[in-house]
Design an enzyme around this catalytic site. Structure first.
Site, mmCIF file in Angstrom:
data_model
loop_
_atom_site.group_PDB
_atom_site.id
_atom_site.type_symbol
_atom_site.label_atom_id
_atom_site.label_comp_id
_atom_site.label_asym_id
_atom_site.label_seq_id
_atom_site.Cartn_x
_atom_site.Cartn_y
_atom_site.Cartn_z
ATOM 1 N N ASP A 113 6.038 2.894 7.065
ATOM 2 C CA ASP A 113 6.000 2.340 5.712
ATOM 3 C C ASP A 113 6.186 3.414 4.661
ATOM 4 O O ASP A 113 6.952 3.248 3.699
ATOM 5 C CB ASP A 113 4.669 1.613 5.474
ATOM 6 C CG ASP A 113 4.510 0.384 6.335
ATOM 7 O OD1 ASP A 113 5.498 -0.028 6.980
ATOM 8 O OD2 ASP A 113 3.393 -0.163 6.388
ATOM 9 N N GLU A 123 -3.925 7.105 3.940
ATOM 10 C CA GLU A 123 -4.264 5.750 4.370
ATOM 11 C C GLU A 123 -5.028 5.742 5.693
ATOM 12 O O GLU A 123 -5.939 4.946 5.894
ATOM 13 C CB GLU A 123 -3.004 4.895 4.482
ATOM 14 C CG GLU A 123 -3.294 3.425 4.682
ATOM 15 C CD GLU A 123 -2.141 2.519 4.309
ATOM 16 O OE1 GLU A 123 -2.232 1.314 4.620
ATOM 17 O OE2 GLU A 123 -1.152 2.994 3.709
ATOM 18 N N SER A 148 0.828 -1.208 0.000
ATOM 19 C CA SER A 148 0.000 0.000 0.000
ATOM 20 C C SER A 148 0.863 1.259 0.000
ATOM 21 O O SER A 148 0.586 2.214 -0.721
ATOM 22 C CB SER A 148 -0.946 0.003 1.200
ATOM 23 O OG SER A 148 -0.230 -0.036 2.425
#
Length: 352
Positions: free
Chosen positions: A153, A141, A109
């Protein structure tokens, strides 16, 4: 119409799991698997996006984003969050292609978000730094998709390299690139069990750890008092385990950074092993198949240590192997795993 291309890597977290949403430290590095975004300007405000990994195309009007519960939300979240920060976009066509396996713990993602944002930055000539880009990706997100992830991330996908670890303070976003020693070879094996962060047990673990922090009198477990580990007996047993993992994992990241700087791979291996035990027993985010992969790797003389990587409940393991042994470690471990579990393991690193 003008067209641009951009890409972003997945990441493997060497150590520091579930610490980023407690403002702790993490130690990820990039992997060769990447997501590529090809973006072309449109004369209207419509977005049309397709992905080689997804069956359905995405289509919506910029400024009319509506959550759908599908992969479309990751694209919509990007235009939505950019507009909230004063970066209005026009319409565009977007084609995505990725070699980052979904649900593997390598953050597909974040790679999608960062690649798309990089393409938008170039196509629309946005003045956005690499750190801003990571911030926007995370907000998309969290606030639009609804996945309560930390910023590790996105920072790793935006800033990390393949032969260095990104030692990141997730509170200040200060970071340091630490070169991986030549004596270290990383092995990453996907268990074949996918995970999903937008709901379920991942969300439960975050809520439990945040409640543990509240009972210890702090907002984030990074700020836990010096005697916190002693005081855990005063917490409900489940919350005590959650807090113990986060507090000790933050310390393990600091020690792992020192081990990398000094080429102390036996110490790094011990930290890997301790981290996995903590995630298995205290945070309870591992599964038997992942435990088996770790156990098989840890039993080898050419391996310093092994642990689950990523948020848990499936995904991949990362193995600290002795230089020159990575291919053999990967092949043997994957074969033994398949024989004992009946599942097919995929070697993600080293590339064959």
């Amino acid at each position: 119409m003008r067209e641009v291309r951009a890409e972003a890597p997945g990441r493997v977290n060497l150590i520091g799991e579930h610490t980023d949403y407690h403002d702790g430290f993490v130690l990820p590095c990039a992997v060769p698997q990447r997501t590529e975004a090809v973006m072309q300007l449109r004369p209207d405000r419509r977005v049309r996006a397709s992905s080689s990994e997804m069956p359905d195309a995405v289509e919506y009007i910029v400024g009319r984003e509506r959550k759908t519960g599908t992969w479309a939300d990751y694209i919509q979240g990007i235009t939505w969050v950019l507009a909230r920060h004063g970066h209005a976009l026009g319409g565009f066509d977007l084609r995505l292609r990725s070699t980052v396996p979904l649900g593997s713990g390598l953050s597909s993602s974040a790679a999608l978000e960062v690649a798309t944002l990089r393409a938008a930055r170039e196509l629309f000539e946005l003045e956005i730094t690499d750190v801003d880009l990571a911030r926007f990706a995370q907000r998309a997100e969290v606030d639009f998709v609804g996945a309560p992830v930390g910023i590790m991330d996105q920072m790793a996908s935006s800033l990390a390299g393949e032969r260095d670890a990104l030692f990141l303070d997730t509170r200040t976003l200060q970071f340091e690139h630490i070169a991986l020693p030549d004596s270290l070879e990383l092995v990453v094996i996907n268990s074949g069990l996918t995970h999903h962060h937008a709901g379920g047990d991942y969300v439960t673990r975050r809520r439990e750890s945040e409640e543990a922090a509240r009972l210890l009198g702090v907002d984030r477990l990074r700020d836990a008092p010096a005697d916190a580990l002693v005081r855990l007996d005063t917490l409900p047993a489940t919350l005590a385990r959650r807090a113990r993992h986060v507090i000790t994992e933050i310390t393990r990241v600091l020690e792992a950074a020192r081990a990398l700087r000094t080429d102390d791979l036996p110490a790094l291996g011990r930290l890997f092993n301790a981290s996995h035990a903590s995630m298995r027993d205290d945070y309870e985010v591992s599964v038997p198949e992942v435990d088996l992969l770790v156990e098989l790797a840890q039993g080898r003389d050419d391996v310093h240590g092994a642990r689950m990587t990523g948020g848990g409940f499936g995904g991949a393991v990362v193995i600290a192997a002795k230089a020159g042994s990575g291919g053999r470690v990967a092949t043997d471990t994957a074969r033994e795993y398949e024989g004992r579990s009946g599942r097919t393991a995929t070697v993600l690193l080293p590339l064959t």
